[in-house]
Write a protein that holds these residues in place. Sequence first.
Motif, PDB file in Angstrom:
ATOM      1  N   ALA A  49      39.296  -3.353  38.062  1.00  0.00           N
ATOM      2  CA  ALA A  49      38.616  -3.180  36.772  1.00  0.00           C
ATOM      3  C   ALA A  49      37.984  -4.494  36.325  1.00  0.00           C
ATOM      4  CB  ALA A  49      39.587  -2.669  35.720  1.00  0.00           C
ATOM      5  N   LEU A  50      38.722  -5.589  36.476  1.00  0.00           N
ATOM      6  CA  LEU A  50      38.198  -6.891  36.054  1.00  0.00           C
ATOM      7  C   LEU A  50      37.077  -7.366  36.970  1.00  0.00           C
ATOM      8  CD1 LEU A  50      41.521  -8.649  35.000  1.00  0.00           C
ATOM      9  CD2 LEU A  50      39.826  -7.498  33.550  1.00  0.00           C
ATOM     10  N   ASP A  51      37.199  -7.098  38.268  1.00  0.00           N
ATOM     11  CA  ASP A  51      36.107  -7.441  39.192  1.00  0.00           C
ATOM     12  C   ASP A  51      34.847  -6.643  38.850  1.00  0.00           C
ATOM     13  OD1 ASP A  51      37.811  -9.187  40.510  1.00  0.00           O
ATOM     14  OD2 ASP A  51      38.084  -7.891  42.274  1.00  0.00           O
ATOM     15  N   GLY A  52      35.014  -5.357  38.564  1.00  0.00           N
ATOM     16  CA  GLY A  52      33.880  -4.527  38.167  1.00  0.00           C
ATOM     17  C   GLY A  52      33.261  -5.024  36.872  1.00  0.00           C
ATOM     18  N   LEU A  53      34.112  -5.429  35.939  1.00  0.00           N
ATOM     19  CA  LEU A  53      33.637  -5.961  34.666  1.00  0.00           C
ATOM     20  C   LEU A  53      32.695  -7.146  34.887  1.00  0.00           C
ATOM     21  CD1 LEU A  53      33.766  -6.099  31.542  1.00  0.00           C
ATOM     22  CD2 LEU A  53      35.822  -7.514  31.810  1.00  0.00           C
ATOM     23  N   GLU A  54      33.038  -8.042  35.807  1.00  0.00           N
ATOM     24  CA  GLU A  54      32.176  -9.197  36.096  1.00  0.00           C
ATOM     25  C   GLU A  54      30.778  -8.757  36.542  1.00  0.00           C
ATOM     26  OE1 GLU A  54      33.802 -12.138  38.726  1.00  0.00           O
ATOM     27  OE2 GLU A  54      35.752 -12.085  37.704  1.00  0.00           O
ATOM     28  N   HIS A  55      30.734  -7.750  37.392  1.00  0.00           N
ATOM     29  CA  HIS A  55      29.434  -7.273  37.878  1.00  0.00           C
ATOM     30  C   HIS A  55      28.632  -6.604  36.760  1.00  0.00           C
ATOM     31  CE1 HIS A  55      29.721  -8.256  42.117  1.00  0.00           C
ATOM     32  NE2 HIS A  55      31.009  -7.939  42.038  1.00  0.00           N
ATOM     33  N   HIS A  69      36.650  -2.348  30.545  1.00  0.00           N
ATOM     34  CA  HIS A  69      37.699  -2.765  29.605  1.00  0.00           C
ATOM     35  C   HIS A  69      38.742  -1.659  29.446  1.00  0.00           C
ATOM     36  CE1 HIS A  69      36.634  -6.718  28.192  1.00  0.00           C
ATOM     37  NE2 HIS A  69      35.364  -6.353  27.998  1.00  0.00           N
ATOM     38  N   ALA A  70      38.278  -0.413  29.328  1.00  0.00           N
ATOM     39  CA  ALA A  70      39.216   0.701  29.153  1.00  0.00           C
ATOM     40  C   ALA A  70      40.088   0.880  30.390  1.00  0.00           C
ATOM     41  CB  ALA A  70      38.457   1.989  28.839  1.00  0.00           C
ATOM     42  N   ARG A  71      39.497   0.794  31.569  1.00  0.00           N
ATOM     43  CA  ARG A  71      40.286   0.968  32.800  1.00  0.00           C
ATOM     44  C   ARG A  71      41.297  -0.165  32.953  1.00  0.00           C
ATOM     45  NH1 ARG A  71      35.995   4.055  36.344  1.00  0.00           N
ATOM     46  NH2 ARG A  71      36.349   6.063  35.346  1.00  0.00           N
ATOM     47  N   ALA A  72      40.901  -1.376  32.616  1.00  0.00           N
ATOM     48  CA  ALA A  72      41.854  -2.488  32.646  1.00  0.00           C
ATOM     49  C   ALA A  72      42.971  -2.235  31.645  1.00  0.00           C
ATOM     50  CB  ALA A  72      41.140  -3.807  32.347  1.00  0.00           C
ATOM     51  N   GLY A  73      42.601  -1.708  30.477  1.00  0.00           N
ATOM     52  CA  GLY A  73      43.604  -1.400  29.452  1.00  0.00           C
ATOM     53  C   GLY A  73      44.605  -0.355  29.903  1.00  0.00           C
ATOM     54  N   ARG A  88      41.838  -4.918  24.989  1.00  0.00           N
ATOM     55  CA  ARG A  88      40.809  -4.321  25.857  1.00  0.00           C
ATOM     56  C   ARG A  88      40.199  -3.082  25.203  1.00  0.00           C
ATOM     57  NH1 ARG A  88      39.399  -7.567  29.874  1.00  0.00           N
ATOM     58  NH2 ARG A  88      41.201  -8.570  30.792  1.00  0.00           N
ATOM     59  N   PHE A  89      41.060  -2.224  24.644  1.00  0.00           N
ATOM     60  CA  PHE A  89      40.553  -1.001  24.030  1.00  0.00           C
ATOM     61  C   PHE A  89      39.729  -1.315  22.782  1.00  0.00           C
ATOM     62  CE2 PHE A  89      44.429   0.854  26.189  1.00  0.00           C
ATOM     63  CZ  PHE A  89      43.704   1.434  27.223  1.00  0.00           C
ATOM     64  N   LEU A  90      40.088  -2.369  22.054  1.00  0.00           N
ATOM     65  CA  LEU A  90      39.264  -2.789  20.919  1.00  0.00           C
ATOM     66  C   LEU A  90      37.881  -3.227  21.401  1.00  0.00           C
ATOM     67  CD1 LEU A  90      41.791  -4.779  18.691  1.00  0.00           C
ATOM     68  CD2 LEU A  90      40.795  -2.522  18.224  1.00  0.00           C
ATOM     69  N   GLU A  91      37.828  -3.928  22.537  1.00  0.00           N
ATOM     70  CA  GLU A  91      36.541  -4.307  23.127  1.00  0.00           C
ATOM     71  C   GLU A  91      35.733  -3.071  23.490  1.00  0.00           C
ATOM     72  OE1 GLU A  91      34.938  -7.203  23.714  1.00  0.00           O
ATOM     73  OE2 GLU A  91      36.515  -8.361  22.735  1.00  0.00           O
ATOM     74  N   GLN A 104      32.740   6.565  25.319  1.00  0.00           N
ATOM     75  CA  GLN A 104      33.591   5.396  25.464  1.00  0.00           C
ATOM     76  C   GLN A 104      34.353   5.080  24.182  1.00  0.00           C
ATOM     77  OE1 GLN A 104      30.662   5.801  27.326  1.00  0.00           O
ATOM     78  NE2 GLN A 104      32.243   6.173  28.849  1.00  0.00           N
ATOM     79  N   VAL A 105      33.828   5.494  23.024  1.00  0.00           N
ATOM     80  CA  VAL A 105      34.620   5.367  21.793  1.00  0.00           C
ATOM     81  C   VAL A 105      35.904   6.183  21.949  1.00  0.00           C
ATOM     82  CG1 VAL A 105      34.715   5.827  19.312  1.00  0.00           C
ATOM     83  CG2 VAL A 105      32.624   4.886  20.314  1.00  0.00           C
ATOM     84  N   HIS A 106      35.760   7.411  22.459  1.00  0.00           N
ATOM     85  CA  HIS A 106      36.949   8.231  22.720  1.00  0.00           C
ATOM     86  C   HIS A 106      37.913   7.518  23.660  1.00  0.00           C
ATOM     87  CE1 HIS A 106      36.430  12.089  20.755  1.00  0.00           C
ATOM     88  NE2 HIS A 106      35.159  12.124  21.134  1.00  0.00           N
ATOM     89  N   TYR A 107      37.375   6.942  24.729  1.00  0.00           N
ATOM     90  CA  TYR A 107      38.201   6.252  25.718  1.00  0.00           C
ATOM     91  C   TYR A 107      39.035   5.157  25.043  1.00  0.00           C
ATOM     92  CZ  TYR A 107      38.696   5.378  30.836  1.00  0.00           C
ATOM     93  OH  TYR A 107      39.126   5.288  32.133  1.00  0.00           O
ATOM     94  N   GLY A 108      38.395   4.377  24.181  1.00  0.00           N
ATOM     95  CA  GLY A 108      39.104   3.309  23.477  1.00  0.00           C
ATOM     96  C   GLY A 108      40.131   3.824  22.495  1.00  0.00           C
ATOM     97  N   VAL A 109      39.770   4.852  21.726  1.00  0.00           N
ATOM     98  CA  VAL A 109      40.702   5.429  20.742  1.00  0.00           C
ATOM     99  C   VAL A 109      41.924   6.009  21.452  1.00  0.00           C
ATOM    100  CG1 VAL A 109      41.001   7.322  19.075  1.00  0.00           C
ATOM    101  CG2 VAL A 109      38.966   5.860  18.963  1.00  0.00           C
ATOM    102  N   ILE A 110      41.690   6.762  22.500  1.00  0.00           N
ATOM    103  CA  ILE A 110      42.800   7.365  23.241  1.00  0.00           C
ATOM    104  C   ILE A 110      43.642   6.277  23.897  1.00  0.00           C
ATOM    105  CG2 ILE A 110      43.396   8.835  25.217  1.00  0.00           C
ATOM    106  CD1 ILE A 110      40.860  10.503  24.444  1.00  0.00           C
ATOM    107  N   GLY A 111      42.985   5.268  24.438  1.00  0.00           N
ATOM    108  CA  GLY A 111      43.723   4.156  25.041  1.00  0.00           C
ATOM    109  C   GLY A 111      44.645   3.488  24.047  1.00  0.00           C
ATOM    110  N   ILE A 112      44.159   3.260  22.839  1.00  0.00           N
ATOM    111  CA  ILE A 112      45.022   2.676  21.812  1.00  0.00           C
ATOM    112  C   ILE A 112      46.181   3.623  21.510  1.00  0.00           C
ATOM    113  CG2 ILE A 112      45.143   2.049  19.346  1.00  0.00           C
ATOM    114  CD1 ILE A 112      42.369   0.727  19.748  1.00  0.00           C
TER     115      ILE A 112
END
Length: 185
Positions: A49-55, A69-73, A88-91, A104-112
């Motif tokens: 996830a972090l490697d993908g984030l860099e790209h 960020h969500a996948r890393a979270g 990460r989910f806040l990001e 992706q808002v859903h992804y972050g909310v659910i992740g939290i």
Amino acid sequence: DHSAAAERHHEGREIFVKAGDHGGQGYTLSRLSWTHYLMGNQELALRYALDGLEHFEAINLHWGIAVSHARAGLAEVAMGRTTEAKARFLETIALARQTELPDQVHYGVIGIGLALIAEGRHGEAAHLLLGSLAADRNPYEDFAEQGMAEIRSAGTVDNLESIGAAAATLTLDELAGEAIRLVTG
């Protein structure tokens, strides 16, 4: 067959490396993160996830940055690192709101919500998860359902029906605001 999927993702990544395509590399790394998450290998899921984030950051691809960020979270929640996961989910939420990416808002909310479950904050998690489930369109509802199944089996929240009714009245933006408030206090 997650092992076969991981092999195909690696093969695809090599093609994108040769082509110098950051977006393709980010996408295959994101898929590798997801595959390893499902296989229970959270260290690799986080690394990919972090490697993908860099790209994705190299080409400023907002969708990919938010998803990474969500996948890393998710990997961090599974590893018990809820503080890092919530950041990460806040990001994810911040970028998704800024660039109008409601999925992706859903992804972050659910992740939290999942991070809150890991912290034993089941009532607050139920509020977020049930609110997300009540939305018209939620591509990540399976995560919310899994979280709710965990809350129900724990039997720690008695008033799920009233929590769900209240959460169902919120817009996705209001729900995101609630998630942010629950994390930042």
